[in-house]
Design an enzyme around this catalytic site. Structure first.
Site, mmCIF file in Angstrom:
data_model
loop_
_atom_site.group_PDB
_atom_site.id
_atom_site.type_symbol
_atom_site.label_atom_id
_atom_site.label_comp_id
_atom_site.label_asym_id
_atom_site.label_seq_id
_atom_site.Cartn_x
_atom_site.Cartn_y
_atom_site.Cartn_z
ATOM 1 N N GLN A 18 0.842 -1.532 0.175
ATOM 2 C CA GLN A 18 0.206 -0.081 -0.320
ATOM 3 C C GLN A 18 1.048 1.120 -0.001
ATOM 4 O O GLN A 18 0.583 2.387 -0.362
ATOM 5 C CB GLN A 18 -1.281 0.366 1.552
ATOM 6 C CG GLN A 18 -2.063 -0.536 1.311
ATOM 7 C CD GLN A 18 -2.556 -1.316 2.401
ATOM 8 O OE1 GLN A 18 -2.619 -1.590 3.428
ATOM 9 N NE2 GLN A 18 -3.880 -0.056 2.508
ATOM 10 N N HIS A 110 1.228 -9.467 4.125
ATOM 11 C CA HIS A 110 0.572 -8.469 4.132
ATOM 12 C C HIS A 110 -0.592 -8.577 3.189
ATOM 13 O O HIS A 110 -0.614 -7.411 2.606
ATOM 14 C CB HIS A 110 0.760 -6.574 4.991
ATOM 15 C CG HIS A 110 -0.482 -6.081 5.455
ATOM 16 N ND1 HIS A 110 -0.586 -4.999 6.632
ATOM 17 C CD2 HIS A 110 -1.701 -5.692 4.933
ATOM 18 C CE1 HIS A 110 -1.668 -4.375 7.000
ATOM 19 N NE2 HIS A 110 -2.484 -4.745 5.748
ATOM 20 N N ASN A 153 -1.268 -10.894 8.671
ATOM 21 C CA ASN A 153 -2.178 -9.971 8.423
ATOM 22 C C ASN A 153 -3.589 -10.693 8.236
ATOM 23 O O ASN A 153 -3.506 -10.200 7.328
ATOM 24 C CB ASN A 153 -1.585 -8.790 7.608
ATOM 25 C CG ASN A 153 -2.806 -7.214 8.011
ATOM 26 O OD1 ASN A 153 -3.115 -6.763 9.586
ATOM 27 N ND2 ASN A 153 -3.519 -7.098 7.154
ATOM 28 N N GLU A 154 -4.531 -10.636 9.494
ATOM 29 C CA GLU A 154 -5.915 -10.287 9.252
ATOM 30 C C GLU A 154 -6.396 -11.682 8.414
ATOM 31 O O GLU A 154 -6.992 -11.757 6.936
ATOM 32 C CB GLU A 154 -6.504 -9.082 7.903
ATOM 33 C CG GLU A 154 -6.610 -8.088 9.509
ATOM 34 C CD GLU A 154 -7.613 -6.825 8.290
ATOM 35 O OE1 GLU A 154 -7.478 -5.905 9.512
ATOM 36 O OE2 GLU A 154 -7.964 -6.832 7.959
#
Length: 397
Positions: A18, A110, A153-154
């Site tokens: 990102q 991620h 991540n998540e």
């Protein structure tokens, strides 16, 4: 109200794809080119080259922690061939954070994967666990002095993404991005497939075992906690939905050193499942309801299910009006501190995000404490950054 002790982590977070830019070997770079109506990450925030400036701004404001990720697609550009130059790059990031007085919280995965990994079958392929274990072993060689490591991540959102990719390959219509709700035809994101979730739990446990042997860090993973609540008479339905969306992953963290809680908003569950966010002029740029109380709800639930210390690894709001970011965060922190007053063991708070960044197919949702000019990459700290730094220095909201 509790006042945090020295050592409490006050910081902000980013994800490599990102903010870094030009992550050309990743599956998401390839996916962006195929998303109808989606935008491209491109140079992103050029943080691959400007990470020191980003860290300096956080430290100067008064924060003491920075969560960032290693990009697997850079470190292992082809199967079994690791880049020493990229490993050295991420080691410099760790050293730079430490030099600025920022505790590095490092995330190993991620959402993004190397393209070749997906071509081999991705997370449902027979090589998945072995491939990730090899990557984790190599990453561990540069993690000396890192006290906090997040494996995945998540994973609940990652399981959802794997499901969406499968649906797309079958020619079925899917959401443009998993992070914006209320899209045409997709008012609520679907439940993640528990089968994929269980695969990811196995990956996490394998990575945890390696990291506990090879590093001295606290090891855990982060879960997207949705602060779900039941409409009257649907308490049993809430338990069902929450288990598939969240508790499956929280239960898997019971042997971890901490649980990373990531909370933004809250939704209700009725007999049909998750209720869409109600239309409102106060809804955020991702379509979420303006619910700062979500953090307190999520932290209490995660602590109860896991029984391990909590690290808030993401909490924030996609909004253009920075004064509302301060209002949201202030109220969210009051809920967090109320949970701490009631005995929940919370080790830190990391705001999402340090920068306005690429939001998985969109640039419009702005989460950052720092604005970034997408042409010049000039950084402009927002008042919310200095406000959060003030909170960090004083130890309470």
């Amino acid at each position: 109200m509790t006042k945090t002790e020295p050592g409490f982590l006050w910081g902000a977070a980013t994800a490599p794809h990102q903010v870094e830019g030009n992550n050309v070997n990743s599956d998401w770079w390839a996916r962006e080119l195929r998303i109808p109506g989606g935008e491209l990450s491109g140079d992103a925030c050029d943080s691959y080259h400007r990470y020191a400036e980003d860290m300096r701004l956080l430290a100067k404001a008064g924060l003491n922690a920075y969560r960032f990720g290693l990009e697997w697609a850079r470190i292992e550009p082809s199967p079994g061939r690791f880049s020493n130059a990229e490993l050295a790059h991420y080691r410099r990031m760790i050293d730079t954070a430490i030099d600025f007085g920022l505790t590095p919280i490092v995330t190993l995965h991620h959402f993004t994967n190397p393209r070749w990994f997906v071509e081999e079958g991705g997370w449902t392929g027979v090589t998945a666990v072995a491939r990730f274990e090899a990557y984790v072993r190599k990453a561990a060689t540069i993690l000396d002095g890192v006290d906090w490591i997040c494996t995945l991540n998540e994973p609940n959102m990652l399981a959802l993404m794997v499901g969406l990719s499968r649906a797309a390959r079958r020619g079925e219509p899917t959401a443009v991005t998993p992070t914006v709700e209320g899209q045409d035809g997709f008012p609520v994101l679907p439940d993640p497939d528990p089968e994929i979730g269980r695969l990811l739990i196995g990956v996490h446990h394998a990575a945890r075992e390696i990291l506990k042997k090879e590093t001295s860090a606290a090891v855990g993973w982060t879960v997207a906690c949705q602060a779900l609540t039941a409409t009257p008479g649907n308490e049993d339905r809430l338990l069902e939905v929450r288990h598939v969306r969240e508790d499956l992953y929280l239960e898997a963290a019971r042997g971890d050193d901490f649980i990373g809680v990531q909370a933004y908003s809250s939704q209700q569950v009725d007999a049909n499942g998750v209720v869409p966010h109600p239309p409102s002029p106060t809804n955020t740029l991702t379509g979420n309801a303006y619910r700062p109380d979500a953090l307190g709800i999520a932290v209490r639930h995660a602590a109860k299910v896991t029984g391990v210390p909590v690290l808030v690894t993401e909490n924030g709001i996609a909004i253009a009006d920075d004064s509302r970011r301060v209002d949201y965060t202030s109220k969210a922190l009051r809920g967090l501190f109320a949970a701490m007053d009631d005995g929940v063991d919370v080790r830190g708070y990391l705001h999402w995000s340090a920068l306005d960044n690429f939001e998985w197919g969109h640039w419009k949702p702005t989460f950052g404490l720092i604005a970034v000019d997408r042409e010049t990459f000039a950084r402009t700290p927002k008042p919310s950054l200095f406000w959060l730094g003030h909170v960090a220095r004083h130890g309470h909201p």
